[in-house]
Design an enzyme around this catalytic site. Structure first.
Site, PDB file in Angstrom:
ATOM      1  N   ARG A  39       1.340  -1.170   0.238  1.00  0.00           N
ATOM      2  CA  ARG A  39      -0.013  -0.281  -0.150  1.00  0.00           C
ATOM      3  C   ARG A  39       0.297   1.406  -0.271  1.00  0.00           C
ATOM      4  O   ARG A  39       1.050   1.945  -1.000  1.00  0.00           O
ATOM      5  CB  ARG A  39      -0.863  -0.025   1.414  1.00  0.00           C
ATOM      6  CG  ARG A  39      -1.763   1.309   1.194  1.00  0.00           C
ATOM      7  CD  ARG A  39      -2.518   1.876   2.765  1.00  0.00           C
ATOM      8  NE  ARG A  39      -3.924   0.344   2.182  1.00  0.00           N
ATOM      9  CZ  ARG A  39      -4.931  -0.148   3.945  1.00  0.00           C
ATOM     10  NH1 ARG A  39      -4.504   1.184   4.466  1.00  0.00           N
ATOM     11  NH2 ARG A  39      -5.168  -1.315   3.209  1.00  0.00           N
ATOM     12  N   HIS A  85      -8.265  -3.590  -7.769  1.00  0.00           N
ATOM     13  CA  HIS A  85      -8.013  -2.762  -6.503  1.00  0.00           C
ATOM     14  C   HIS A  85      -9.438  -2.348  -5.592  1.00  0.00           C
ATOM     15  O   HIS A  85     -10.231  -1.453  -5.658  1.00  0.00           O
ATOM     16  CB  HIS A  85      -7.367  -1.452  -6.805  1.00  0.00           C
ATOM     17  CG  HIS A  85      -7.119  -0.848  -5.665  1.00  0.00           C
ATOM     18  ND1 HIS A  85      -5.338  -1.543  -5.352  1.00  0.00           N
ATOM     19  CD2 HIS A  85      -6.648   0.056  -4.640  1.00  0.00           C
ATOM     20  CE1 HIS A  85      -4.829  -0.431  -3.961  1.00  0.00           C
ATOM     21  NE2 HIS A  85      -6.289   0.140  -4.336  1.00  0.00           N
ATOM     22  N   TYR A 129     -16.911  13.541 -14.232  1.00  0.00           N
ATOM     23  CA  TYR A 129     -17.195  14.600 -15.657  1.00  0.00           C
ATOM     24  C   TYR A 129     -15.696  15.238 -15.855  1.00  0.00           C
ATOM     25  O   TYR A 129     -15.712  15.763 -16.537  1.00  0.00           O
ATOM     26  CB  TYR A 129     -17.393  16.354 -14.341  1.00  0.00           C
ATOM     27  CG  TYR A 129     -18.527  16.476 -13.712  1.00  0.00           C
ATOM     28  CD1 TYR A 129     -20.190  17.079 -14.538  1.00  0.00           C
ATOM     29  CD2 TYR A 129     -19.139  16.316 -12.482  1.00  0.00           C
ATOM     30  CE1 TYR A 129     -21.168  17.002 -13.941  1.00  0.00           C
ATOM     31  CE2 TYR A 129     -19.971  16.776 -11.898  1.00  0.00           C
ATOM     32  CZ  TYR A 129     -21.085  17.228 -12.265  1.00  0.00           C
ATOM     33  OH  TYR A 129     -22.301  16.861 -11.538  1.00  0.00           O
TER      34      TYR A 129
END
Length: 766
Positions: A39, A85, A129
């Protein structure tokens, strides 16, 4: 009827009793290792954490190359969290946004379209967007994924596979840097200039025993996306890279594009009419929000921490342009810059902690040479795997070419077998000695391939493959050839990211800072004359200018009923005032912080923690390199340097130690040339001795000035023996009297003394 039979096994039989601390430690260790290795820490070989690697891999699978059309970020995030993931979409999108921000990554790996945030600190638009695709740098980093260079591992659900690392030659770890906090360890690696990293790597390949100093000649230090200046010494920068731990001082850059003079342009000074000027900030430190920096400067102006600065304006467009307006044209630009470095994030620190995962997934803090050495080793391994993979492809193709050539040499017989035999495959294998793969390839051949010219093409291809095979086998057998090949590939990459390219030009300047301009708040105060007035009850005020104080030395000021004049003095707004209490404690008050003189002022105890029972004995304007005589009511005293009298807090500084009912009775600044001390007691006895007999102390009770049988000290002063001892005469005349024949009173310090000369004041005060 429902089946009500009890199960054969009791689920409680599976519960195992174990000590809580051991169970907790085992589970926490698993969590810690997962955080460290999967991580938070980057892999040394490609400089990526799993989330970044999975993002780029998913975009590659979607064919979002730099020449393709953009696709919605939501589509990419969905694929990443669905296939590779299994974490929150917010975290994945934030990671992708960071890869696209050109003020965050030195070499962005994602090209964004839409609102991806800005350097002001504003958030990006939602992923529905924005759109994205890969950059050329990302393609360079993933180059060779289809050439057997790396291992592929199953995804979390076993439905897909993903690469363990990316094999590309782009030195992403140092070029783009990395930061992260794991469990019990962290990493912080700044970005660097890719061309410099490649040059240092080439030097290491040529000379594995190269000195660290030589590497630092090639790789000068961090190269941040936002530019700026690194102002540490070359020695401290080199030490940080040698150990893998350290920090860098990063400053913004002052640069005025429109300035006429080159020296003004480099200093960020834009001259205006009337001699005025303004400063322009063109670059800010890495990871500092422009909006936050401007807020800090504005707050410093509002809080009067920057009184020499009038205003700050943000005139930025695509380029940063922060304009600073000084209070007056007399403000020193260097002083203003130093004050901004000290009070705001225009100077910040970036830590270096090169903690990375090596090829065995082990976290290690490495120095520069060790890190580059490991990276070169990994790239040589990738080169060997690519070579072996290519040799396997060549062997497969040569096997088929051999079969094709046999078929061309016996074309009529092959056609006859295919036309006449129900099972031509075993017949062909037996008659011509073909392998299964060769026979299948011949049987699957198209009729249009049976041209005479095709045989020539096949023999040409075979010769080329044999030559390539020979070269690759030589490459595998020779470590020297492998290093030469790696150097050739790195030099080609250097051409794409060289210092003469738009993306490769160094942005951050490495320039050791000039000696710091020592400044205090006093230096930033505009110097103006002021008259300080302190009343008997401790009300203080400051009148602009030097007001006439009259014969009594207190001026014509009004006071509250029951109050009256006590002290008054002329000074400058840049001066410090020493308020000295009869308890021996000294307080410091800035002359620029005095309330106006239109009213009665303000109680000085609102600003300073003066004991309620203490009375102010003296008001002294602080002067550098001067001495003050202190004496208590019991006749003990000493001399102190003014440099030791300034108090840094409102609680003041205890300078004179007093015992019992003793009070601080005398505070007298010592003028230049004074060489004797005169002390007079309440018993009207006078004693004179040399000033050298008085000790210079920073704190204490002092020594005995005069011995008394009854009473104590009334007054003390210093004077020059040649000029004689002077004292004020009574009345309003303001005249003084001087006694030159003082020899009969001159004795050793601590004597009882004798009655003073004729005409000495009856109040026993000089």
């Amino acid at each position: 009827m429902a089946d009500t039979a009890e199960p054969d096994t009791d689920p409680f039989d599976a519960i195992v009793d174990t000590p809580f601390d051991s169970a907790l430690s085992e589970r926490y260790l698993v969590y810690a290792l997962s955080t460290i290795t999967a991580r938070s820490l980057p892999d040394l070989r490609d400089g990526l954490k799993p989330v970044h690697r999975r993002l780029l891999w998913a975009m590659r699978a979607m064919r979002l190359g730099p020449d393709s059309a953009y696709k919605k970020s939501a589509r990419v995030v969905g694929d990443v969290i669905g296939k590779y993931h299994p974490h929150g979409d917010g975290a994945v999108y934030d990671a992708m946004v960071r890869l696209a921000q050109d003020w965050t990554l030195r070499y962005p790996l994602v090209q964004g379209q839409g609102n991806f945030g800005n350097i002001d600190g504003d958030n990006p638009a939602a992923y529905r967007y924005t759109e994205c695709r890969l950059t050329k740098t990302a393609i360079d980093l993933m180059q060779g994924l289809d050439e057997g260079t790396v291992d592929f591992i199953p995804t979390y659900n076993g439905e897909e596979v993903e690469p363990e690392i990316f094999p590309g030659l782009f030195p992403n770890l140092l070029a783009n840097g990395s930061s992260g906090i794991a469990v019990g360890m962290a990493t912080s690696i700044p970005s660097h200039n890719a061309a410099e990293v490649i040059e240092a790597t080439l030097e290491l390949i040529d000379n594995p025993h190269v000195e660290h100093a030589r590497l630092m000649e090639l790789m000068h230090g961090p190269d941040f996306a936002t530019g700026g200046l690194i102002v540490d010494s070359p020695e401290s920068i080199s030490t940080a890279y040698e150990t893998g731990r350290g920090s860098f001082r990063v400053r913004g850059r002052f640069y005025a594009e429109e300035a006429a003079a080159p020296e003004d342009r480099e200093a960020g000074i834009e001259r205006q009419k009337g001699g005025a000027y303004q400063l322009v900030i063109s670059e800010i430190p890495y990871q500092v929000s422009k909006g936050k920096l401007i807020e800090q400067i504005a707050a410093a102006i509002g809080d009067k921490k920057l009184p020499i600065l009038e205003d700050v304006r943000d005139e930025s467009d695509e380029d940063i342009r922060i304009v600073l307006i000084p209070k007056s044209r007399n403000v020193d630009p260097d002083l203003l810059k130093e004050s901004l470095y000290k009070l705001t994030d225009l100077e910040s620190r970036f830590s270096l902690n090169m903690n990375v995962l090596d090829a065995t997934r082990t976290p290690m803090v490495m120095g520069l040479k060790e890190l580059l050495g490991h990276w070169v080793t990994s790239q040589l391994d990738i080169l060997q795997r690519r070579t072996n993979h290519r040799l396997g492809k060549i062997a497969d193709r040569l096997e088929l070419l051999e079969g094709y050539i046999i078929a061309f040499l016996n074309l009529d017989r092959v056609i006859e077998i295919i036309r006449t035999q129900d099972e031509p495959k075993p017949v062909m294998m037996a008659e011509f000695g073909l392998t299964d793969r060769q026979t299948e390839a011949i049987l699957n051949m198209r009729l249009r391939s049976l041209r005479k010219l095709e045989e020539m093409a096949l023999r040409t291809e075979k010769d080329a493959l044999l030559a390539e095979q020979e070269e690759l086998e030589k490459l595998l057998a020779s470590p020297a050839r492998q290093r030469t090949r790696l150097k050739r590939d790195l030099k080609k990459l250097h051409g794409e990211y060289g210092p003469d390219t738009a993306i490769g030009a160094r942005r951050t300047e490495i320039a050791e800072a000039a000696p710091t301009v020592e400044f205090s708040m006093d230096a930033m105060i505009e110097k103006e004359p002021v008259t300080v007035v302190l009343s008997q009850k401790g009300w203080v005020r400051g009148a602009k200018g030097h007001v006439d104080l009259g014969k009594d030395g207190c001026g014509d000021f009004k006071y509250k009923e029951g109050d009256g004049p006590a002290f008054a003095a002329h000074c400058q707004t840049t001066d410090k005032l020493l308020l000295i209490g009869d308890d021996g404690r000294i307080f410091t008050l800035g002359a620029d912080k005095l309330p106006g003189a239109r009213g009665f002022g303000e109680p000085v105890r609102n600003t300073l923690d003066i004991d309620a029972a203490a009375q102010i004995t003296a008001l002294v304007v602080h002067e550098a390199q001067k001495q003050v005589l202190f004496a208590s009511s019991i006749g003990k005293g000493f001399v102190a340097d003014t440099a030791q009298l300034l108090a840094e807090t409102r609680k003041g500084r205890q300078v004179v130690n007093l015992k019992g009912d003793a009070k601080l009775a005398v505070v007298r600044p010592i003028d230049a040339g004074h060489d004797h001390v005169a002390a007079v007691g309440e018993n009207r006895k006078l004693v004179v001795f040399t000033l050298d007999e008085m000790p210079v102390m920073t704190r204490g009770q002092g020594v005995t000035l005069q011995r008394y049988r009854d009473g104590g000290l009334s007054d003390a002063t210093t004077f020059t023996l040649e000029e004689g001892l002077s004292w004020a005469m009574g009345g309003d005349s303001g005249r003084t009297r001087t006694e030159n024949e003082i020899g009969m009173w001159k004795v050793a310090r601590g004597a009882a003394g004798r009655l003073p000369p004729q005409g000495f004041p009856k109040d026993n005060k000089f």
